[in-house]
Design an enzyme around this catalytic site. Structure first.
Site, PDB file in Angstrom:
ATOM      1  N   GLU A 261       0.800  -1.228   0.000  1.00  0.00           N
ATOM      2  CA  GLU A 261       0.000   0.000   0.000  1.00  0.00           C
ATOM      3  C   GLU A 261       0.831   1.275   0.000  1.00  0.00           C
ATOM      4  O   GLU A 261       0.516   2.219   0.731  1.00  0.00           O
ATOM      5  CB  GLU A 261      -0.916  -0.030   1.222  1.00  0.00           C
ATOM      6  N   HIS A 285      -7.953  -4.054  -1.277  1.00  0.00           N
ATOM      7  CA  HIS A 285      -7.221  -4.140  -0.013  1.00  0.00           C
ATOM      8  C   HIS A 285      -6.186  -3.009   0.100  1.00  0.00           C
ATOM      9  O   HIS A 285      -6.145  -2.296   1.098  1.00  0.00           O
ATOM     10  CB  HIS A 285      -6.545  -5.509   0.083  1.00  0.00           C
ATOM     11  N   GLU A 286      -5.385  -2.851  -0.937  1.00  0.00           N
ATOM     12  CA  GLU A 286      -4.333  -1.827  -0.861  1.00  0.00           C
ATOM     13  C   GLU A 286      -4.940  -0.429  -0.825  1.00  0.00           C
ATOM     14  O   GLU A 286      -4.448   0.453  -0.131  1.00  0.00           O
ATOM     15  CB  GLU A 286      -3.332  -1.975  -2.016  1.00  0.00           C
ATOM     16  N   HIS A 289      -6.040   0.449   2.642  1.00  0.00           N
ATOM     17  CA  HIS A 289      -4.945   0.875   3.521  1.00  0.00           C
ATOM     18  C   HIS A 289      -4.769   2.391   3.525  1.00  0.00           C
ATOM     19  O   HIS A 289      -4.172   2.937   4.462  1.00  0.00           O
ATOM     20  CB  HIS A 289      -3.622   0.245   3.075  1.00  0.00           C
ATOM     21  N   GLU A 308      -3.635  -4.577   9.373  1.00  0.00           N
ATOM     22  CA  GLU A 308      -4.143  -5.575   8.424  1.00  0.00           C
ATOM     23  C   GLU A 308      -5.560  -6.062   8.737  1.00  0.00           C
ATOM     24  O   GLU A 308      -6.358  -6.260   7.830  1.00  0.00           O
ATOM     25  CB  GLU A 308      -3.160  -6.749   8.319  1.00  0.00           C
ATOM     26  N   ASP A 365       9.341 -10.427   9.784  1.00  0.00           N
ATOM     27  CA  ASP A 365       9.157 -11.289   8.613  1.00  0.00           C
ATOM     28  C   ASP A 365       8.897 -12.743   9.019  1.00  0.00           C
ATOM     29  O   ASP A 365       8.228 -13.481   8.301  1.00  0.00           O
ATOM     30  CB  ASP A 365      10.377 -11.232   7.679  1.00  0.00           C
ATOM     31  N   TYR A 373      -4.458 -10.650   9.861  1.00  0.00           N
ATOM     32  CA  TYR A 373      -5.415 -10.270   8.817  1.00  0.00           C
ATOM     33  C   TYR A 373      -6.801 -10.827   9.134  1.00  0.00           C
ATOM     34  O   TYR A 373      -7.781 -10.103   9.253  1.00  0.00           O
ATOM     35  CB  TYR A 373      -4.984 -10.853   7.461  1.00  0.00           C
TER      36      TYR A 373
HETATM   37  N1  BES Z   1       1.133  -4.403   3.750  1.00  0.00           N
HETATM   38  C1  BES Z   1       0.873  -5.686   3.209  1.00  0.00           C
HETATM   39  C2  BES Z   1       2.099  -6.377   2.708  1.00  0.00           C
HETATM   40  C3  BES Z   1       3.204  -6.542   3.729  1.00  0.00           C
HETATM   41  C4  BES Z   1       2.931  -6.842   5.045  1.00  0.00           C
HETATM   42  C5  BES Z   1       4.496  -6.411   3.341  1.00  0.00           C
HETATM   43  C6  BES Z   1       3.960  -6.980   5.962  1.00  0.00           C
HETATM   44  C7  BES Z   1       5.530  -6.546   4.253  1.00  0.00           C
HETATM   45  C8  BES Z   1       5.257  -6.831   5.576  1.00  0.00           C
HETATM   46  C9  BES Z   1      -0.176  -5.620   2.098  1.00  0.00           C
HETATM   47  O1  BES Z   1      -1.164  -4.675   2.298  1.00  0.00           O
HETATM   48  C10 BES Z   1      -0.881  -6.937   2.079  1.00  0.00           C
HETATM   49  O2  BES Z   1      -1.483  -7.239   3.064  1.00  0.00           O
HETATM   50  N2  BES Z   1      -0.822  -7.677   0.981  1.00  0.00           N
HETATM   51  C11 BES Z   1      -1.512  -8.924   0.845  1.00  0.00           C
HETATM   52  C12 BES Z   1      -2.724  -8.710  -0.022  1.00  0.00           C
HETATM   53  C13 BES Z   1      -3.975  -9.253   0.459  1.00  0.00           C
HETATM   54  C14 BES Z   1      -4.271  -9.473   1.868  1.00  0.00           C
HETATM   55  C15 BES Z   1      -5.173  -8.965  -0.392  1.00  0.00           C
HETATM   56  C16 BES Z   1      -0.585  -9.917   0.182  1.00  0.00           C
HETATM   57  O3  BES Z   1       0.506  -9.525  -0.227  1.00  0.00           O
HETATM   58  O4  BES Z   1      -0.904 -11.074   0.112  1.00  0.00           O
HETATM   59 ZN    ZN Z   2      -2.482  -5.230   3.851  1.00  0.00          ZN
END
Ligand code: BES
Ligand code: ZN
Length: 590
Positions: A261, A285-286, A289, A308, A365, A373
């Site tokens: 996002e 989703h993005e 955010h 999330e 990570d 989520y």
């Molecule tokens: N912000 C996240 C991606 C992220 C989280 C990157 C933690 C690094 C550390 C992004 O908004 C996300 O949640 N992406 C999901 C998409 C989904 C839930 C629709 C993904 O990448 O799967």
């Molecule tokens: Zn997210």
């Protein structure tokens, strides 16, 4: 001194950065940023300041009068990186640091031309969440401290740079182009983002355009054409869009996430381009955010669910407004299944299934999962059910309003909710959700007629007339509902009738390939190899490598494939696959 973020050396008795001015020359030959970062403090400081860095070479530090400052770069610690301690004479209002990044900077992926779709020019992108910004810029890398910034990137003139900020100018000087940007709204450092490559764009609406490599642009334009309708719906739900533009960057296939996002410029994996707009919930989703996460931000990774969980809730409200409640509850049903699996995956680390986590000594990570989520989503649905949709929506808007451009903890959320709607948290036993492990038995089960129909099949083959009407989400739910191992006959019948191995919808394709591998149906292996070589999205790498590694007949292949392909994966994705292979090796009978 207190460290209020377990993932930062920031000491809350020291000066706070107000703004960052970044100048960087992007050197594809040596995979280095030659850079200069000026940090201006909220109020002039004295004593010293501790910055976060990872794998940076620091050349010099000066103050606002260009006087050299003494500094010490401490040895690297495993998760946090190296503390850069800088002495501040009384009255220091700004510091300027000249430095270089490492070719292995954890936030950067440098791609060879062959790893791009065009195949002609190199590509570079950043991914800073959760704590990788420090490998690009020395700064106070905690979302607790928001900063404004401006940036100047010097790049080869054959390329285009984009940044999650307002573009100011591009000027060409000889062989290089200089691109300037400004981010007037204060952001947490993890939202710092840019990409450099062979990029072109198309307008989607007055405030949105899509960027992509030329070869992908047309398909991206079609897939994301509904973005303005999404923004309109989101504004009606959550209030005015505060970031002026909402552009979208289609990433190279090695992008490790579905989406990121980055403000004003969301990054999206090309694997959501299915050709039928069936996977645009990632875009929703993005976009969501922009309110939950970017306007109201988790103060540190222990409160990640505030980003999330709220965003999944907001995403499904957008989907519901656009596609109706049945589609939204199908997504919720998928979410429930993912949640149960994630909780099972953390069987040996159940403390990571709390909404509020304790992450001292834990890399964000490694803690990453679908729990914040989906458990966050179901918790918010529980609150919504307790007070009614209208009251909850009103509360959500007051929450966004109260903490606009702020960084907050779970305790801030609790206090705000309690003040607005006294007694409700206790009534739904919020403590069990927030600090308890796993999922309370009272967690809502999404109701969906279409899901019920799928479950009634109990894995039996659907009639052609039924399957023809299924959306990709229904296909995914159906495939995931089949008990493992499925028989060879069933796998063959599925594939022959529905050509699943040739599916171009990555969600459906990967659900099928995982089922096939877990059922010993090895005719899919060439396609699995193809997918693992073509995409680096962790959501797909993890289950495919896991399925290969868990079967002793395909385990050697998992290892040899990874050896061959690892150089093309993003550093974070590489780590994830390594841990999958390591865990499977540990489990293997010797
Ligand atoms: N912000 C996240 C991606 C992220 C989280 C990157 C933690 C690094 C550390 C992004 O908004 C996300 O949640 N992406 C999901 C998409 C989904 C839930 C629709 C993904 O990448 O799967
Ligand atoms: Zn997210």
């Amino acid at each position: 001194m207190t460290r209020r973020d377990p993932h930062s050396y920031n000491d809350d008795t020291q000066v706070e950065t107000e703004s960052l001015s970044l100048r960087a020359r992007v050197d594809f030959e040596t995979r280095t940023l030659h850079a200069e970062a000026t940090l201006t403090f909220r109020v002039p400081g004295a004593g010293s300041v501790d910055l976060d860095t990872r794998d940076l070479a620091i050349d010099a530090v000066v103050d606002q009068r260009d006087q050299l400052l003494a500094f010490e770069l401490h040895p690297a610690e495993p998760i946090l990186g190296s503390r850069l301690s800088i002495a501040l004479p009384a009255g220091t209002s700004a510091i300027r640091i000249r430095y270089r990044t490492s070719p292995d900077a954890s936030a950067l992926q440098w791609l060879e031309p062959a790893q791009t779709t065009g195949g002609r020019l190199p590509f570079l992108f950043s991914q800073c969440q959760a704590i990788h910004a420090r490998s690009v810029v020395p700064l106070q890398d905690t979302p607790r401290l928001r900063i404004r910034y401006d940036a100047e990137l010097t790049i080869p003139r054959s390329l285009k740079a984009v940044m999650a900020a307002a573009h100011c100018s591009r000027s060409v000087q000889g062989e290089v182009a200089i691109e300037r940007y400004e981010m007037p709204q204060p952001i947490p450092p993890y939202l710092l983002a840019f990409a450099v490559g062979d990029l072109a764009s198309r307008e989607l609406s007055a405030r949105s355009r899509v960027w992509a490599e030329p070869a992908v642009l047309e398909r991206a334009e079609f897939e994301f054409a509904g973005v303005e309708a999404m923004i309109v719906v989101a504004e009606a739900l959550f209030g005015p869009y505060d970031w002026e533009r909402f552009d979208v960057l289609t990433m190279p296939p090695s992008f490790p996430y579905g989406g990121m996002e980055n403000p004003r410029l969301t990054f999206l994996t090309p694997t959501v381009i299915a050709g039928d707009r069936s996977l645009v919930n990632v875009l929703a989703h993005e976009l969501a955010h922009s309110w939950t996460g970017n306007l109201v931000t988790n103060a540190n990774a222990e409160h990640f669910w505030l980003n999330e969980g709220f965003t999944v809730y907001a995403e499904r409200r957008i989907i519901e407004a656009l596609d109706g409640p049945e589609v939204a509850s199908l997504h919720a049903a998928l979410g429930r299944r993912t949640l149960d699996e994630s909780i099972a995956r953390f069987e040996h680390r159940p403390e990571l299934t709390r909404l509020r986590t304790r992450l001292t000594g834990i890399d964000p990570d490694d803690a990453y999962s679908q729990v914040p989520y989906q458990k966050g989503y179901f918790f918010l649905k529980t609150l919504e059910a307790a007070v009614g949709r209208d009251v909850f929506t009103q509360w959500l808007r007051s929450y966004l309003d109260a903490f606009r451009f702020g960084s907050i903890t779970t305790e801030d959320f609790e206090a705000h909710f309690e003040r607005a709607l006294p007694g409700v948290l206790a009534k739904v036993e919020a403590k069990r959700w927030i600090d308890g492990e796993g999922l309370p038995e009272t967690a809502p089960r999404p109701q969906s007629e279409r899901l019920d129909a799928i479950e009634r099949l109990a894995g039996a083959l659907p009639a052609d007339a039924v399957a023809r009407l299924w959306s990709p989400t229904e296909w995914q739910l159906y495939l995931e509902s089949i008990a493992r191992p499925a028989s060879e006959d069933q796998c063959r019948a599925l594939d022959e009738r529905f050509a699943l191995t040739r599916s171009t919808n990555f969600e459906v394709l990967v659900a099928w390939l995982v089922l096939a591998l877990q059922s010993g149906y090895h005719r899919v292996v060439p396609r699995v190899e193809e997918v693992l070589g073509a995409v680096g999205r962790m959501k797909f790498l993890r289950p495919l490598y896991l399925a290969l590694a868990r079967d002793e007949r395909t385990r050697p292949l998992a290892n040899s494939l990874f050896e061959r392909l690892r150089a093309g994966y993003h550093p974070i994705a590489r780590q994830v696959v390594e841990s999958v292979l390591r865990e499977s090796a540990d489990r293997a009978p010797s």
